[in-house]
Design a protein around this motif. Structure first.
Motif, mmCIF file in Angstrom:
data_model
loop_
_atom_site.group_PDB
_atom_site.id
_atom_site.type_symbol
_atom_site.label_atom_id
_atom_site.label_comp_id
_atom_site.label_asym_id
_atom_site.label_seq_id
_atom_site.Cartn_x
_atom_site.Cartn_y
_atom_site.Cartn_z
ATOM 1 N N MET B 1 -1.556 -11.415 -17.778
ATOM 2 C CA MET B 1 -1.813 -11.923 -16.428
ATOM 3 C C MET B 1 -0.500 -12.331 -15.761
ATOM 4 S SD MET B 1 -4.287 -15.020 -15.244
ATOM 5 C CE MET B 1 -5.571 -14.476 -16.357
ATOM 6 N N MET B 2 -0.393 -11.997 -14.484
ATOM 7 C CA MET B 2 0.843 -12.286 -13.781
ATOM 8 C C MET B 2 0.851 -13.747 -13.311
ATOM 9 S SD MET B 2 1.429 -8.858 -11.535
ATOM 10 C CE MET B 2 0.056 -9.077 -10.432
ATOM 11 N N GLU B 15 -2.572 -15.399 -11.980
ATOM 12 C CA GLU B 15 -3.101 -14.367 -11.082
ATOM 13 C C GLU B 15 -4.567 -14.601 -10.704
ATOM 14 O OE1 GLU B 15 -3.034 -10.462 -12.898
ATOM 15 O OE2 GLU B 15 -4.575 -9.818 -11.493
ATOM 16 N N TYR B 20 -5.839 -10.012 -4.246
ATOM 17 C CA TYR B 20 -4.951 -9.034 -3.621
ATOM 18 C C TYR B 20 -5.542 -8.649 -2.268
ATOM 19 C CZ TYR B 20 -2.237 -4.697 -3.218
ATOM 20 O OH TYR B 20 -1.400 -3.712 -2.809
ATOM 21 N N GLU B 23 -1.768 -3.692 1.491
ATOM 22 C CA GLU B 23 -0.408 -3.511 1.980
ATOM 23 C C GLU B 23 -0.105 -4.479 3.130
ATOM 24 O OE1 GLU B 23 0.528 0.645 2.482
ATOM 25 O OE2 GLU B 23 2.070 0.167 3.964
ATOM 26 N N ASP B 49 1.125 3.371 2.375
ATOM 27 C CA ASP B 49 2.346 3.860 1.721
ATOM 28 C C ASP B 49 2.105 4.096 0.232
ATOM 29 O OD1 ASP B 49 3.757 3.902 4.017
ATOM 30 O OD2 ASP B 49 4.793 1.995 3.696
ATOM 31 N N ASN B 50 1.336 3.202 -0.395
ATOM 32 C CA ASN B 50 1.042 3.299 -1.826
ATOM 33 C C ASN B 50 2.329 3.537 -2.608
ATOM 34 O OD1 ASN B 50 -0.625 3.332 -4.070
ATOM 35 N ND2 ASN B 50 -1.099 5.516 -3.901
ATOM 36 N N LYS B 51 3.329 2.706 -2.369
ATOM 37 C CA LYS B 51 4.671 2.977 -2.871
ATOM 38 C C LYS B 51 4.806 2.809 -4.369
ATOM 39 C CE LYS B 51 8.628 1.854 -1.016
ATOM 40 N NZ LYS B 51 9.644 1.164 -0.222
ATOM 41 N N ARG B 52 5.555 3.720 -4.946
ATOM 42 C CA ARG B 52 5.962 3.577 -6.336
ATOM 43 C C ARG B 52 7.347 2.938 -6.293
ATOM 44 N NH1 ARG B 52 4.958 6.796 -11.384
ATOM 45 N NH2 ARG B 52 6.648 6.125 -12.708
ATOM 46 N N HIS B 55 7.110 -2.855 -3.199
ATOM 47 C CA HIS B 55 5.951 -2.713 -2.324
ATOM 48 C C HIS B 55 5.670 -4.043 -1.631
ATOM 49 C CE1 HIS B 55 1.414 -2.314 -1.770
ATOM 50 N NE2 HIS B 55 1.909 -1.326 -1.059
ATOM 51 N N TRP B 59 -1.154 -11.285 -0.388
ATOM 52 C CA TRP B 59 -1.973 -11.957 -1.396
ATOM 53 C C TRP B 59 -2.647 -13.154 -0.739
ATOM 54 C CZ3 TRP B 59 -2.827 -10.685 -6.598
ATOM 55 C CH2 TRP B 59 -2.104 -9.583 -7.062
ATOM 56 N N ARG B 73 6.606 -6.722 -4.506
ATOM 57 C CA ARG B 73 6.410 -6.566 -5.944
ATOM 58 C C ARG B 73 6.785 -5.136 -6.313
ATOM 59 N NH1 ARG B 73 1.909 -4.663 -8.774
ATOM 60 N NH2 ARG B 73 1.000 -4.383 -6.715
ATOM 61 N N THR B 75 5.933 -1.941 -8.122
ATOM 62 C CA THR B 75 4.658 -1.440 -8.643
ATOM 63 C C THR B 75 4.822 -0.655 -9.943
ATOM 64 O OG1 THR B 75 4.820 0.524 -7.250
ATOM 65 C CG2 THR B 75 3.544 -1.317 -6.381
ATOM 66 N N VAL B 76 6.074 -0.487 -10.405
ATOM 67 C CA VAL B 76 6.271 0.163 -11.705
ATOM 68 C C VAL B 76 6.344 -0.887 -12.815
ATOM 69 C CG1 VAL B 76 7.738 1.714 -13.059
ATOM 70 C CG2 VAL B 76 7.414 2.115 -10.619
ATOM 71 N N ASP B 78 5.499 -4.237 -12.129
ATOM 72 C CA ASP B 78 4.601 -5.327 -11.728
ATOM 73 C C ASP B 78 5.338 -6.659 -11.569
ATOM 74 O OD1 ASP B 78 2.409 -3.728 -11.507
ATOM 75 O OD2 ASP B 78 1.661 -4.138 -13.523
#
Lengths: 416, 110
Positions: B1-2, B15, B20, B23, B49-52, B55, B59, B73, B75-76, B78
């Motif tokens: 958990m973050m 978290e 969440y 975007e 965008d759903n960026k890798r 991002h 929240w 954050r 997204t690779v 987290d």
């Protein structure tokens, strides 16, 4: 070589040391008629159907990792087609039609087991929603029937149907043609059959760009192994589709979420079917190895990390223990995550794009495995004819502008 | 958990206290609805965008101070790079950018 009882016997005599390679790991040629991005079940299957049904054999499947290492190898292997809308019924039932006999067609045992998928109803809303599904499915020629709690118990003996439980079983919808298959075999089987027909499978080769002509159409892909020319490009990259499509300047209506699953230690056969419970929110089956396979919903945030948070798995396990108290002392062995690309209406995008020569198959969200042969067949058809098949025609990218959504998100009556 | 730093509570919280909310920095079109094309609505409603990589996202401290805030954050990995209050500029355009760790490009197609 063909797998058969005779070949098994012959290879037993040599101690199983002389089995030939099932599919060669190729280096890319300078140009292909079609390049498929993503060697999961969908992409490999599309290459196979391009070669088999449409005679296009100068095809490469490019994969950034290893074959079947994405969502194809990370799902809970459930196959079903009891979706509400006509468009969905046509697409998913086409897939189930193809699952039937796929082992024979590919000469590869994908272990499709039609053990039945039972969706439990725990409240009046569930009962009304599921009976509506049953009727809609039957009008569409999709098998689905309503079971009383006692019939549910007969079909799935580990089920606790006592009415004093927090979530009593009020009935269930059973699809008998549904079941499970061995997910890795699907990727390997398609890969072997496709490469036999001349398709090149190129692993460890990430696509870094999509090259286009001044007039707009695609001319090939930039990769870690250099430029590969392509007349047409099919993107079947699941969670990474947004990243690939951005290379062609297309912003997608997708968000990628982690979806986790887990398996228990192996136990003797106890669980004869697949059970899903939308209200309690979990699903369970038992693999042929004896592990209980558990799944539930996605994590809440977008991520490409292929892992998720522990409290999601904890919720999954507590939901299963709520419906099946007999598994309360079962120990869990492994858990993992995949990256699922989710659309706003929870239906896939499968068809042409605004870029000439670029096709996309994505947005399968949490349920792409069941559709593997159907999606592959439709992607191959769309690429070969430069126009969609009747079945995948509604699944356009444009529907997010025109408003013709296929809103399975609302139809499922459950948080996905 | 973050563990997520809430810029209003000014502390890291688990978290499960947060929801969440998609975007960040997607503005509702100010044009009159009748003057907008379907494509323009689609951009606002559906395209992401759903960026890798790094991002920007919203929240909601739903089980805490009940405030929405923004975050960057990766997204690779987290990992949260920064969280900031609603109405503040994303850190790329602000001075606090200097304090940000350099975004790692871990694998991926980019």
């Amino acid at each position: 070589m063909k797998f058969s009882a005779a070949s098994l016997f012959a290879n037993a005599l040599s101690g199983h040391k002389k089995w030939p390679e099932q599919f060669p790991n190729k280096e890319p040629k300078s140009r292909y008629d079609v390049v498929i991005v993503g060697a999961g079940g969908h992409g490999l299957g599309a290459a196979y159907y391009l070669a088999k049904k449409h005679g296009i054999t100068n095809v490469a499947v490019i994969e950034k990792g290893w074959l079947g290492g994405g969502n194809t190898g990370r799902n809970t292997t459930i196959i079903r087609s009891n979706y509400l809308f006509d468009e969905s019924a046509a697409l998913y039932d086409h897939a189930v039609d193809l699952w039937d006999g796929l082992s024979q067609e590919l000469n590869y045992n994908i272990m499709f087991s039609k053990r039945g998928v039972l969706m439990l109803a725990h409240n009046v809303h569930d009962v009304q929603s599921f009976t509506r599904h049953v009727h809609a499915n039957r009008l569409n020629g999709v098998d689905n029937k309503w079971l009383t709690p006692e019939e549910c118990k007969d079909f799935c003996p580990p089920l606790d149907i006592s009415q004093n439980r927090r979530y009593p079983v009020m009935g269930g919808a059973l699809q008998m043609r549904a079941g499970t298959a061995r997910h890795d075999s699907v990727a390997w089987g398609y890969a072997r059959a496709a490469s036999k027909l001349g398709v090149d499978i190129i692993q460890n080769c990430a696509v870094t760009g999509i090259r286009r002509a001044p007039s707009g159409e695609v001319t090939g892909v930039e990769t870690q192994k250099g430029f590969i020319g392509a007349g047409k490009i099919g993107v079947s990259a699941a969670g990474n589709t947004s990243v690939i499509m951005e290379m062609a300047g297309i912003r997608m209506p997708l968000e990628s979420f982690p979806l986790q699953a887990l398996v228990s230690e192996p136990i003797k056969p106890v669980f004869p079917c697949v059970v899903m419970s939308n209200a309690v929110h979990a699903y369970i089956s038992q693999s042929d190895k004896g592990e209980l396979v558990l799944g539930a919903g996605t994590d809440q945030y977008t991520s490409y990390s292929q892992r998720g948070a522990l409290h999601i798995s904890e919720h999954n396990i507590s939901a299963i223990c709520e419906i099946f108290p007999i598994f309360r002392r079962q120990r869990m062995l492994r858990s993992w995550g995949g990256v699922v690309d989710v659309t706003h209406d929870r239906s896939p995008i499968l068809g042409k794009t605004p870029v000439p020569g670029l096709y996309v198959n994505c947005g399968w969200g949490t349920g792409g495995f069941k559709a593997t042969p159907g999606a592959a067949d439709m992607l191959a058809h769309t690429i070969a004819h430069d126009s969609p098949h009747r079945i995948n025609a509604p699944y356009t990218l444009q529907r997010f502008a025109t408003g013709r959504l296929i809103d399975e998100a609302a139809a499922a009556a459950v948080e996905h | 958990m973050m563990l997520i730093h809430c810029p209003y509570c000014e502390e890291k919280r688990p978290e499960i206290e947060f929801a969440y909310a998609g975007e960040a920095h997607i503005h509702r079109p100010v044009k009159d609805a009748d003057d907008m094309t379907d494509e323009e609505w689609s951009h606002f409603m559906f395209l992401r965008d759903n960026k890798r990589g790094d991002h920007a996202e919203r929240w909601w401290h739903a089980n805490g101070c009940n405030m929405f805030f923004n975050a960057v954050r990766n997204t690779v990995t987290d990992k949260f790079l920064v969280t900031y209050k609603m109405g503040e500029l994303p850190p790329k355009a602000s001075a606090s950018n200097a304090k940000l760790p350099a975004a790692k490009k871990t694998g991926g197609a980019k």
